[in-house]
Design a protein around this motif. Structure first.
Motif, mmCIF file in Angstrom:
data_model
loop_
_atom_site.group_PDB
_atom_site.id
_atom_site.type_symbol
_atom_site.label_atom_id
_atom_site.label_comp_id
_atom_site.label_asym_id
_atom_site.label_seq_id
_atom_site.Cartn_x
_atom_site.Cartn_y
_atom_site.Cartn_z
ATOM 1 N N GLU A 134 41.401 42.248 41.880
ATOM 2 C CA GLU A 134 40.770 41.311 40.951
ATOM 3 C C GLU A 134 41.795 40.629 40.046
ATOM 4 O O GLU A 134 41.729 39.412 39.845
ATOM 5 C CB GLU A 134 39.749 42.036 40.087
ATOM 6 C CG GLU A 134 39.054 41.139 39.075
ATOM 7 C CD GLU A 134 37.955 41.854 38.319
ATOM 8 O OE1 GLU A 134 37.672 41.454 37.171
ATOM 9 O OE2 GLU A 134 37.373 42.820 38.869
ATOM 10 N N THR A 165 36.160 47.331 32.517
ATOM 11 C CA THR A 165 35.122 46.938 33.465
ATOM 12 C C THR A 165 34.314 48.168 33.860
ATOM 13 O O THR A 165 34.859 49.284 33.903
ATOM 14 C CB THR A 165 35.735 46.301 34.726
ATOM 15 O OG1 THR A 165 34.705 46.024 35.680
ATOM 16 C CG2 THR A 165 36.760 47.216 35.369
ATOM 17 N N PRO A 166 33.021 48.026 34.146
ATOM 18 C CA PRO A 166 32.224 49.197 34.557
ATOM 19 C C PRO A 166 32.573 49.705 35.950
ATOM 20 O O PRO A 166 32.131 50.791 36.338
ATOM 21 C CB PRO A 166 30.789 48.680 34.498
ATOM 22 C CG PRO A 166 30.900 47.197 34.622
ATOM 23 C CD PRO A 166 32.193 46.818 33.963
ATOM 24 N N HIS A 167 33.343 48.936 36.700
ATOM 25 C CA HIS A 167 33.738 49.360 38.049
ATOM 26 C C HIS A 167 35.265 49.309 38.164
ATOM 27 O O HIS A 167 35.819 48.478 38.896
ATOM 28 C CB HIS A 167 33.082 48.469 39.102
ATOM 29 C CG HIS A 167 31.590 48.438 38.995
ATOM 30 N ND1 HIS A 167 30.794 49.527 39.304
ATOM 31 C CD2 HIS A 167 30.740 47.457 38.573
ATOM 32 C CE1 HIS A 167 29.531 49.224 39.101
ATOM 33 N NE2 HIS A 167 29.469 47.977 38.656
ATOM 34 N N PRO A 168 35.952 50.198 37.452
ATOM 35 C CA PRO A 168 37.415 50.149 37.417
ATOM 36 C C PRO A 168 38.057 50.783 38.638
ATOM 37 O O PRO A 168 37.426 51.554 39.370
ATOM 38 C CB PRO A 168 37.751 50.951 36.155
ATOM 39 C CG PRO A 168 36.635 51.945 36.053
ATOM 40 C CD PRO A 168 35.414 51.257 36.578
ATOM 41 N N PRO A 213 43.692 42.741 29.958
ATOM 42 C CA PRO A 213 42.381 42.686 30.614
ATOM 43 C C PRO A 213 41.357 43.588 29.933
ATOM 44 O O PRO A 213 41.685 44.697 29.476
ATOM 45 C CB PRO A 213 42.671 43.151 32.040
ATOM 46 C CG PRO A 213 43.928 43.937 31.927
ATOM 47 C CD PRO A 213 44.722 43.324 30.831
ATOM 48 N N SER A 262 35.596 48.002 25.848
ATOM 49 C CA SER A 262 35.348 46.621 26.263
ATOM 50 C C SER A 262 35.559 45.647 25.105
ATOM 51 O O SER A 262 35.643 44.431 25.321
ATOM 52 C CB SER A 262 33.915 46.471 26.781
ATOM 53 O OG SER A 262 33.710 47.265 27.930
ATOM 54 N N LEU A 307 40.337 49.665 33.955
ATOM 55 C CA LEU A 307 40.724 48.298 34.294
ATOM 56 C C LEU A 307 40.468 47.987 35.763
ATOM 57 O O LEU A 307 40.496 48.890 36.614
ATOM 58 C CB LEU A 307 42.203 48.077 34.000
ATOM 59 C CG LEU A 307 42.651 48.218 32.552
ATOM 60 C CD1 LEU A 307 44.120 47.840 32.429
ATOM 61 C CD2 LEU A 307 41.800 47.370 31.623
ATOM 62 N N PRO A 308 40.249 46.720 36.080
ATOM 63 C CA PRO A 308 40.213 46.332 37.497
ATOM 64 C C PRO A 308 41.573 46.569 38.124
ATOM 65 O O PRO A 308 42.603 46.607 37.434
ATOM 66 C CB PRO A 308 39.883 44.835 37.446
ATOM 67 C CG PRO A 308 39.473 44.545 36.052
ATOM 68 C CD PRO A 308 40.098 45.569 35.180
#
Length: 260
Positions: free
Chosen positions: A43, A230-233, A227, A248, A38-39
């Motif tokens: 974010e 995300t690929p950038h957690p 939420p 996702s 998760l972010p």
């Protein structure tokens, strides 16, 4: 302290995996995290307004990353966990960063505090390991000062199902989540790493159960978030990132923010 068998199983499990967990898991120290893939709060912006000097409590802190982040914002933090091995990492990280956090070894079920002690109570993916988290919400409400906030992230009930594949008419394969019973999701049972001792379990409850428990505790629900991954957690491991496509497609974590 002597724990009942369920708490003792939790202590054994988290003590046993603490070193491996630290080695394979990456958590952004510059963000407040809510769960795997998760972010962070940079974010999501779910945290209530924070002020230096606020009193915060974290339930099930693990290595204490969220409490350390709050301490960097000037909050005075108490953080509890049942695993002394994880708390050892937390204390070492606090000392290295020059941060003062009151880390205490204690089962969540056993923790007690005076009424109106805290401005913020947080818990990230810990309450699902309790047999019944809802009585805790009533206690946490008493520990909050008027206007204080309770912030919980926990496993989403949809996530406690099984991955299944469906063959499409064009010959492709689609993966989805099968949940036999939404109202009684299957527990995620985890064996002790050394194979000795009782297993532990991560449990999920319907969203309505959380909502009703917060209302019964006389708390006002301000945010309910599911939420996507995300690929950038802010929180990840290679194993979690390998499951990014599947995660996702469904909510894996339920986030609740309530106010007294």
């Amino acid at each position: 302290m002597c724990y009942p068998i369920g708490m003792e199983a939790q202590r054994l499990y988290w003590d046993a995996i603490a070193g491996t967990y630290r080695a394979i898991t990456r958590i952004d120290p510059d963000d407040f995290h809510y769960g795997p893939l998760l972010p962070g709060d940079r974010e999501l912006r779910i945290l209530p307004p924070l002020r230096p000097g606020m009193e915060a409590l974290e339930l099930g802190c693990g290595e204490g990353q969220n409490s350390l982040w709050l301490a960097r914002q000037g909050l005075r933090c108490v953080a509890i966990d049942i695993s002394e091995a994880q708390l050892a990492y937390a204390r070492a990280d606090a000392a290295k960063a020059g941060l003062a956090v009151d880390f205490r070894r204690c089962a969540i079920e056993d923790f007690r505090a005076p009424e109106a002690s805290y401005d913020l109570i947080t818990s990230s993916h810990a309450l699902e390991f309790l047999d019944d988290p809802f009585p805790l919400l009533a206690r946490a409400a008493r520990w909050l000062r008027p206007g204080g906030h309770l912030l919980i992230s926990t496993v989403h009930p949809v996530y406690n199902g099984e991955w299944v594949s469906v063959d499409e008419e064009d010959g492709t394969e689609t993966w989805g989540r099968f949940l036999p019973n939404y109202f009684h999701p299957v527990a995620d049972v985890r064996e002790q790493p050394n194979g000795d001792g009782p297993p532990i379990a991560s449990r999920a409850w319907p969203i309505s159960a959380w909502f009703n428990a917060l209302r019964a505790a006389q708390l006002t629900l301000l945010r309910l978030e599911e939420p996507p991954a995300t690929p950038h957690p802010a929180y990840a491991s290679d194993d979690w990132l390998a499951a990014l496509d599947e995660c996702s497609a469904i909510p894996t974590t339920l986030i609740l923010l309530a106010r007294k």
